[in-house]
Write an enzyme that holds these catalytic residues in place. Structure first.
Site, short mmCIF file in Angstrom:
data_model
loop_
_atom_site.label_atom_id
_atom_site.label_comp_id
_atom_site.label_asym_id
_atom_site.label_seq_id
_atom_site.Cartn_x
_atom_site.Cartn_y
_atom_site.Cartn_z
N GLU A 701 1.17 -1.04 0.03
CA GLU A 701 0.04 0.02 0.22
C GLU A 701 1.08 0.88 0.01
O GLU A 701 1.61 1.52 0.90
CB GLU A 701 -0.77 -0.25 1.58
CG GLU A 701 -2.23 0.91 1.45
CD GLU A 701 -2.12 2.25 1.57
OE1 GLU A 701 -1.49 3.72 0.85
OE2 GLU A 701 -1.68 2.12 3.13
N CYS A 735 -1.61 9.44 4.11
CA CYS A 735 -1.91 8.50 2.38
C CYS A 735 -3.47 9.13 2.25
O CYS A 735 -3.17 9.17 0.45
CB CYS A 735 -1.24 7.50 2.29
SG CYS A 735 -2.32 6.16 3.10
#
Length: 937
Positions: A701, A735
């Site tokens: 990720e 993020c």
């Protein structure tokens, strides 16, 4: 003076029947004519009712007939029937004025435009009733909007209302954009700074100020501020009052607090008793947050408490001025009966009713000599649509007493029945995730402060030799702790020991592994404030952000246990008479967990839990800025007995991470971090060495360059709050953070102005102090990178706004907003990981969607719109792993919003979702022929 309950009930029945007989002589204005016809049609058609309310809600943002027609048509598109068909005829730009005129007419029933002529006319019409004015409007997001609200209240106080001094209702939350239960001291200072001029002016005119009550989360703070104001503003000429809600079980205690304050100060205090207007919202918030339902769940319980509190208030007119507010004939009859038995007169108490509600009942009360005051909301008709919807809901709900009285003509005896309790007063729910800490409760704030103080007393934390020093990003001179680096030469032995231990771990029954993680979750939950306090100091997280990270870690540990139960054992596919077909999952072996610093407990615990529960060993390699939280996690594992050889903590920089990724005996690499590092891991892992006997699985990720689209019909109150939370929460160091805002159509100027003003009201400083909701960046390198990008932005686009930060020597980056940003600009394409926001105006929604997708990343994205067609377009065409509609784009919850991206944001399998654990296992399919010599068992 004691009153006999039997006598009171007899009086209630007599007064109630008289009241109803007089009140039924005509219908309220809202139930007559076109409005009445529309309301009647919606009573038994929830879909139509919802469609009309959606249109009314959107109307303030619809700036022309085309947009109004489009929304009306969209609202009615899936509804059959005669009335929807007739309304669809008006859903044309040339005819939509018919619908909007009717809505404005309904709004005029309840809301009065804020000018002398309109208000004077209403006062004349309502005589002999007195009035109470309330300035309603947009949510207060900026200091300028708080100033504007104060000035509106002052205007109301200083007009010549034909010799009448109206009471005023005020919302304390409208006196500051930073009304926060976590910042008790700061909120008090900001509220009182504006309240002082209001009180002084009220004193000059001898006016009563009633503090309105709002959602339950703020109730304790509002009550405390009200009681503080009695001492802060001792001038006896202003008359203090507060609204209290009978649907809260704790309101009885609040009434007693007010009585005690009145007796202590010697001041007569007004109390407006209401049933409560936010039941649906409170229920929704309670279910979403996993908090107890604060309200009675049975209307009869609310009515019963209302009657009880009415008696209490009217028994204390020596120190209180009770205002019994409502439209329920029985409830009002109870008040009249108590007042009659106690010999109360006008000037000692009053009934209050809402403007535009139950006018025949209002007139009947006046005919019977009741002291009456009408609550009159004032403001712009369009801005007051939210108020209109609340009133319409009250008039059309199945429990509405007005609906039962005038539309269903329920029998008087039924309407005057004493309320009977039938259910428990609290809604009990099983929360989907660990509830976040409720910082509106003083005991929670005290517990968190204690945890911070205890941690401060232990610093610096010494774990080994001082190879690495952890520092406070707010004050880098403040040493938090130290630790010894793991030598790369030790890696072979560590991996070998992990693999040996993993075999025994994998051989355990699945429930044993699940129990170990459950025990770890319970241990962390019991010490949640201590784990969160460490993040406040080490990671620079504000209190709520730190608490949420700890809660997410607990959720991962429990959720993956639930998921593993579903994956364990044999699973059947399709059997034949001669053949059995099954499959099962096996652990891959040894997992390298490479975790980031921005969620130092949650992501590390989540990836590690996934590896362990599936039967793997997990070598934890945290990012150094989050090291102390990782050490605390490993210590918690020691407490619950998770072997250190199975799950060792490896401490080091990028070189250690590279060695771990390249090690031939690593089976799985679970990584969360930057794109550059993630892509390098993928290249290395997928290039087998000669010593490697397997293909490495990479769970990856990476970052995001996430966009929020704000459509030209969006609710800007919601959109601006969502943008600020998404872009500046944890100083943009997520993020999932919003770094692009794509603004559609003609709302650019309004959005930019309000966004800048709202951003300027945010508070940046030491995260240990709950007065600050935003803190520093994590390292000096991160600070320098962010400042460099700000300079790039100044060259590429136009600097719209830049905030200030404390000059403490900490690693702060000033929050910055650029506008006129184009898709090719670096600040529109590259991840910055800081509070830097790019605004990008576009002509229409199609262009906005294309621009949002024009990026290498595809992690999170959001839209603010009320048009169903645009929501559906986003569903189909907004290519992100997590799409958020009409809410912020950060704050994913385990098992609720599984989290992860595609494109260059990730490998497309969401953490905290049903497919995540499969990445840590391999599947074996077994087919067995069970037929022997023609015999089929």
């Amino acid at each position: 003076m004691l009153v006999d309950e039997g006598e009171i009930e007899a009086a209630v029945q007599g007064i109630g029947h008289t009241l109803l007989r007089r009140a039924r002589q005509r219908k309220p204005q809202l139930y007559r004519g076109t409005s009445g016809f529309l309301l009647k049609q919606t009573l038994n058609d929830p879909a139509l009712r919802s469609a009309l309310f959606r249109f009314i809600d959107a109307l303030p943002q619809l700036r022309n007939a085309r947009a109004q027609a489009e929304h009306l048509s969209a609202s009615l598109s899936d509804i059959d029937g005669l009335l929807p068909s007739l309304l669809r005829i008006t859903a044309h730009p040339s005819l939509v004025w018919l619908a909007t005129r009717q809505i404005n007419s309904m709004a005029h029933n309840f809301l009065v435009e804020e000018n002398v002529q309109a208000l004077s006319a209403v006062m004349r019409k309502l005589r002999p009733a007195c009035i109470s004015l309330d300035a309603v409007g947009e949510a207060v997001l900026t200091e300028m909007e708080a100033d504007a609200y104060r000035d509106r209240v002052l205007w109301q106080l200083t007009q010549d209302w034909q010799g009448q001094t109206p009471h005023l209702s005020i919302k304390l939350t409208a006196l500051t954009p930073g009304f926060d239960p976590l910042d008790v001291k700061g909120t008090r200072q900001r509220v009182f700074a504006r309240l002082s001029s209001i009180v002084a002016t009220a004193a000059q005119h001898g006016a009563m100020l009633t503090v309105d009550m709002e959602q339950h989360e703020l109730k304790s703070q509002i009550v405390a501020l009200f009681l503080d104001a009695l001492a802060e503003f001792p001038d006896p000429r202003w008359q203090p009052a507060i609204a209290l809600q009978a649907y809260l079980p704790e309101t009885g205690a609040d009434v007693q607090h007010v009585i005690n304050a009145a007796q202590k100060t010697g001041r007569k205090i007004g109390v407006r008793l209401v049933k409560g207007a936010y039941w649906d919202q409170e229920r929704a918030w309670a279910l979403e947050r996993g908090w107890p339902m604060p309200c009675f769940t049975d209307k009869a319980a609310t009515d019963a408490q209302y009657e009880s509190l009415t008696g209490t208030l009217l028994a204390h007119t020596d120190c209180l001025f009770p205002a019994i507010a409502g439209h329920n004939p029985r409830s009002l009859a109870v008040a009249l009966a108590h007042a009659e038995k106690r010999g109360l007169t006008a000037g000692q108490w009053e009934v209050q009713m809402l403007h535009g509600m139950a006018e025949p009942l209002r007139d009947a009360l006046l005919d019977m000599g009741a002291p009456l005051r009408v609550y009159v909301p004032t403001g712009d008709l369009l801005a007051g649509m939210a108020y209109l919807i609340r009133r319409l809901l009250e008039n059309t709900a199945g429990t509405s007493i007005l609906r039962q009285t005038y539309l269903e003509t329920r029998h008087d005896n039924k309407l005057l029945q004493r309320p009977r309790l039938t259910v428990q007063p609290h809604l009990k729910t099983e929360p989907a995730t660990l509830p976040l800490s409720d910082f509106s409760k003083e005991e929670v704030r005290v517990a968190f402060t204690t945890a911070l103080d205890e941690l401060q007393a232990r610093l610096p934390l010494q774990h080994a030799a001082s190879d690495y020093l952890s520092r406070n990003p707010h004050d880098p001179s403040h040493l938090i702790g130290s630790a010894r680096f793991t030598l790369i030469d030790e890696l072979d032995n560590t991996v070998t020991a992990a693999r040996a231990t993993q075999r025994d771990w994998a051989a355990l029954p699945v429930e044993k592994r699940i129990d170990s993680l459950s025990a770890l979750a319970t241990h962390i939950e019991q010490r949640r404030h201590h784990f969160a306090a460490l993040q406040v100091i080490e990671a620079g997280k504000p209190w709520r952000e730190a608490d949420a990270d700890v809660a997410e870690a607990v959720d991962f540990l429990r959720y993956y246990g639930v998921q593993m139960r579903q994956l364990a054992g044999e699973h059947k596919t399709v059997d034949f008479p001669s053949e059995r077909n099954r499959y099962r999952y096996h652990p891959r072996g040894v997992t390298a967990v490479i975790a980031p610093w921005n969620f130092p407990l949650a992501i590390l615990a989540g990836m590690t839990a996934a590896a362990l529960v599936t039967g793997n060993a997990a070598l934890m390699k945290p990012a150094l800025p989050g090291l102390q939280s990782a050490l605390a996690l490993r210590e918690a594992m020691d407490v619950v007995g998770i072997p250190s050889a199975l799950c060792p903590l490896l401490i080091g920089d990028a070189e250690l991470g590279k060695a771990l990724v390249a090690h031939p005996d690593i089976d799985v690499i679970a990584f969360t971090g930057s794109r550059a590092v993630g892509l390098d891991i993928l290249r290395t892992a997928h290039t087998p060495t000669t010593a490697q006997k397997h293909i490495k699985q990479v769970v990856c990720e990476m970052g995001g360059k996430n966009a929020i689209i704000v459509d030209d019909d969006a609710d800007l109150d919601e959109a601006i709050a969502g943008i600020l939370a998404s872009a500046f929460g944890y100083s943009g160091q997520k993020c999932s953070a919003c770094s692009r805002v794509i603004v559609v159509g003609g709302i650019v100027d309004t959005l930019q102005r309000r966004l800048v003003e709202a951003a300027a009201s945010l508070r940046w400083g030491d995260p240990r102090d709950p007065a600050f909701d935003h803190g520093p960046l994590i390292t000096q390198a991160a600070q320098h990178k962010a400042l460099d990008y700000i300079e790039i932005g100044k060259r590429e686009a136009r600097l719209l706004w830049q905030g200030g930060v404390p000059a403490t020597g900490g690693w702060y980056c000033p929050p910055t907003i650029f506008t006129d940003v184009r898709p090719e600009h670096r600040i529109a394409r590259e991840e910055i990981f800081a509070p830097v926001l790019a605004l990008m105006p576009v002509p229409d929604f199609n262009v906005a969607l294309a621009m949002a997708n024009d990026n290498d990343y595809a992690l999170t994205g959001g839209i603010y719109t009320r048009l169903p067609a645009h929501i559906e377009m986003a569903h189909r065409n907004f290519h992100v792993g997590n799409l958020y509609i009409n809410r912020r784009i950060t704050g994913a919850r385990v098992g609720v919003q599984p989290f992860g991206g595609v494109a260059l944001s990730g490998t497309g399998i969401q953490a905290g979702g049903p497919d995540y654990l499969k990445q840590f296992m391999w599947m074996q399919s077994v087919s067995e022929n069970i037929m022997r010599k023609g015999f089929v068992p």
